[in-house]
Design a protein around this motif. Structure first.
Motif, PDB file in Angstrom:
ATOM      1  N   TYR A  66       0.826  -1.204   0.000  1.00 56.26           N
ATOM      2  CA  TYR A  66       0.000   0.000   0.000  1.00 56.26           C
ATOM      3  C   TYR A  66       0.864   1.261   0.000  1.00 56.26           C
ATOM      4  O   TYR A  66       0.581   2.218  -0.729  1.00 56.26           O
ATOM      5  N   ARG A  67       1.920   1.267   0.805  1.00 60.42           N
ATOM      6  CA  ARG A  67       2.812   2.431   0.853  1.00 60.42           C
ATOM      7  C   ARG A  67       3.436   2.685  -0.521  1.00 60.42           C
ATOM      8  O   ARG A  67       3.462   3.817  -1.020  1.00 60.42           O
ATOM      9  N   THR A  68       3.943   1.605  -1.114  1.00 58.68           N
ATOM     10  CA  THR A  68       4.616   1.729  -2.410  1.00 58.68           C
ATOM     11  C   THR A  68       3.675   2.253  -3.477  1.00 58.68           C
ATOM     12  O   THR A  68       3.995   3.209  -4.203  1.00 58.68           O
ATOM     13  N   ARG A  69       2.498   1.653  -3.575  1.00 55.83           N
ATOM     14  CA  ARG A  69       1.569   2.043  -4.631  1.00 55.83           C
ATOM     15  C   ARG A  69       0.907   3.382  -4.354  1.00 55.83           C
ATOM     16  O   ARG A  69       0.558   4.111  -5.281  1.00 55.83           O
ATOM     17  N   SER A  70       0.742   3.735  -3.097  1.00 55.42           N
ATOM     18  CA  SER A  70       0.205   5.060  -2.767  1.00 55.42           C
ATOM     19  C   SER A  70       1.192   6.147  -3.171  1.00 55.42           C
ATOM     20  O   SER A  70       0.800   7.204  -3.674  1.00 55.42           O
ATOM     21  N   PHE A  71       2.477   5.893  -2.947  1.00 53.71           N
ATOM     22  CA  PHE A  71       3.499   6.849  -3.369  1.00 53.71           C
ATOM     23  C   PHE A  71       3.493   6.977  -4.893  1.00 53.71           C
ATOM     24  O   PHE A  71       3.563   8.092  -5.429  1.00 53.71           O
ATOM     25  N   GLU A  72       3.395   5.844  -5.577  1.00 56.95           N
ATOM     26  CA  GLU A  72       3.348   5.884  -7.037  1.00 56.95           C
ATOM     27  C   GLU A  72       2.129   6.671  -7.522  1.00 56.95           C
ATOM     28  O   GLU A  72       2.222   7.446  -8.486  1.00 56.95           O
ATOM     29  N   ALA A  73       0.993   6.488  -6.862  1.00 54.86           N
ATOM     30  CA  ALA A  73      -0.211   7.219  -7.236  1.00 54.86           C
ATOM     31  C   ALA A  73      -0.028   8.712  -7.016  1.00 54.86           C
ATOM     32  O   ALA A  73      -0.461   9.539  -7.840  1.00 54.86           O
ATOM     33  N   ALA A  74       0.631   9.086  -5.913  1.00 53.44           N
ATOM     34  CA  ALA A  74       0.891  10.500  -5.625  1.00 53.44           C
ATOM     35  C   ALA A  74       1.841  11.096  -6.664  1.00 53.44           C
ATOM     36  O   ALA A  74       1.661  12.238  -7.103  1.00 53.44           O
ATOM     37  N   VAL A  75       2.821  10.315  -7.078  1.00 56.51           N
ATOM     38  CA  VAL A  75       3.722  10.748  -8.148  1.00 56.51           C
ATOM     39  C   VAL A  75       2.926  10.950  -9.434  1.00 56.51           C
ATOM     40  O   VAL A  75       3.114  11.929 -10.167  1.00 56.51           O
TER      41      VAL A  75
END
Length: 275
Positions: free
Chosen positions: A134-143
């Motif tokens: 979740y952390r990884t993909r949330s960061f990617e989504a924010a990017v």
């Protein structure tokens, strides 16, 4: 308040900046109060969830669960998500096995509601596993909210390293790429294929992907991405071409607008002379 990733440049220069600052930016992002609250809620509640029905009934839990697999857009498709989870993955006829996008298969397999009498939500390390994703993909989504091509590049970097090492035939690896919307977009752009390409016969798509990959990247095998240098090469070509397409679109729009203004000006001058 959530941390907003900083990406001051587009194209490959922007990627180089993101690569240099990614660790620090990721740390700042995951420390944001909003993400911390969502993680605490998930960690506190998920072990008490025994059925797919219970999961989809809790929107906050479901948001984290879907976000961990990049399926955030399905948050309101509760019946569909429940069906994916309840069918499981062991039956070849299960919905997740029929869907081209294999993220649903991963999602259903991870929770195990349709596969086991006791779901994986009861495992002691389950929350940690899901929250790391979740952390990884949330960061990617924010990017992606800043520059979507960077989100696609981050996803490709992560997914291809894993896919290259899976015990699959190379055709199966290619079909996995073709069944993943984010990966497909990266490959189609990098290999110079139009979006309409997805509508042709699958075997023709496979042959074309292989031929173009051989021409552009020097190999037709997905296994080449076991080399991080090859992943970086793909990302570089993708970002350069994506930037060129974006600039071309902007230039075309500006040219059209200028032509319309010039045309309007000409008509206005003619009208004034007639009057």
């Amino acid at each position: 308040m959530s941390y907003t990733p900083a990406i001051p440049l587009g194209g490959y220069a922007g990627w180089a900046f993101l690569t240099r600052t990614r660790t620090a930016q990721m740390e700042a992002f995951v420390s944001s109060p909003t993400l911390q609250r969502d993680e605490a809620y998930f960690r506190d509640r998920i072990s008490g969830i025994a059925t797919a029905e219970e999961l989809v009934a809790d929107r906050r839990l479901l948001s984290v669960a879907l976000g961990a697999y990049g399926l955030d857009a399905d948050i309101d498709n509760k019946y569909f998500i429940r069906k994916v989870l309840e069918d499981g993955t062991l039956d070849p006829g299960a919905l997740a096995n029929k869907l081209a996008d294999k993220r649903y298969l991963e999602f259903s397999k991870a929770f195990g509601f349709g596969d086991f009498a006791t779901p994986n939500t009861r495992l002691s390390d389950f929350a940690d596993t899901i929250l790391e994703r979740y952390r990884t993909r949330s960061f990617e989504a924010a990017v992606g909210e800043q520059r979507d091509e960077m989100r696609l590049a981050l996803n490709a970097q992560r997914e291809l390293a894993t896919l290259a090492g899976r015990s699959l035939t190379d055709d199966a690896r290619w079909f996995t790429v073709m069944g993943s919307a984010p990966l497909r977009e990266v490959f189609q752009t990098a290999l110079g294929l139009p979006s309409a390409f997805a509508a042709i016969d699958l075997d023709q798509q496979l042959a074309t992907f292989r031929d173009r990959a051989e021409s552009v990247l020097g190999s037709s095998e997905i296994s080449m991405f076991g080399d991080k240098g090859k992943i970086e090469e793909l990302i570089r070509v993708f970002l350069v071409r994506a930037e060129a397409q974006s600039n071309s679109t902007v230039y075309s729009a500006q040219t059209t607008a200028l032509t319309l203004l010039q045309s309007a000006g000409s008509r206005g001058g003619l009208l004034s002379r007639l009057v």
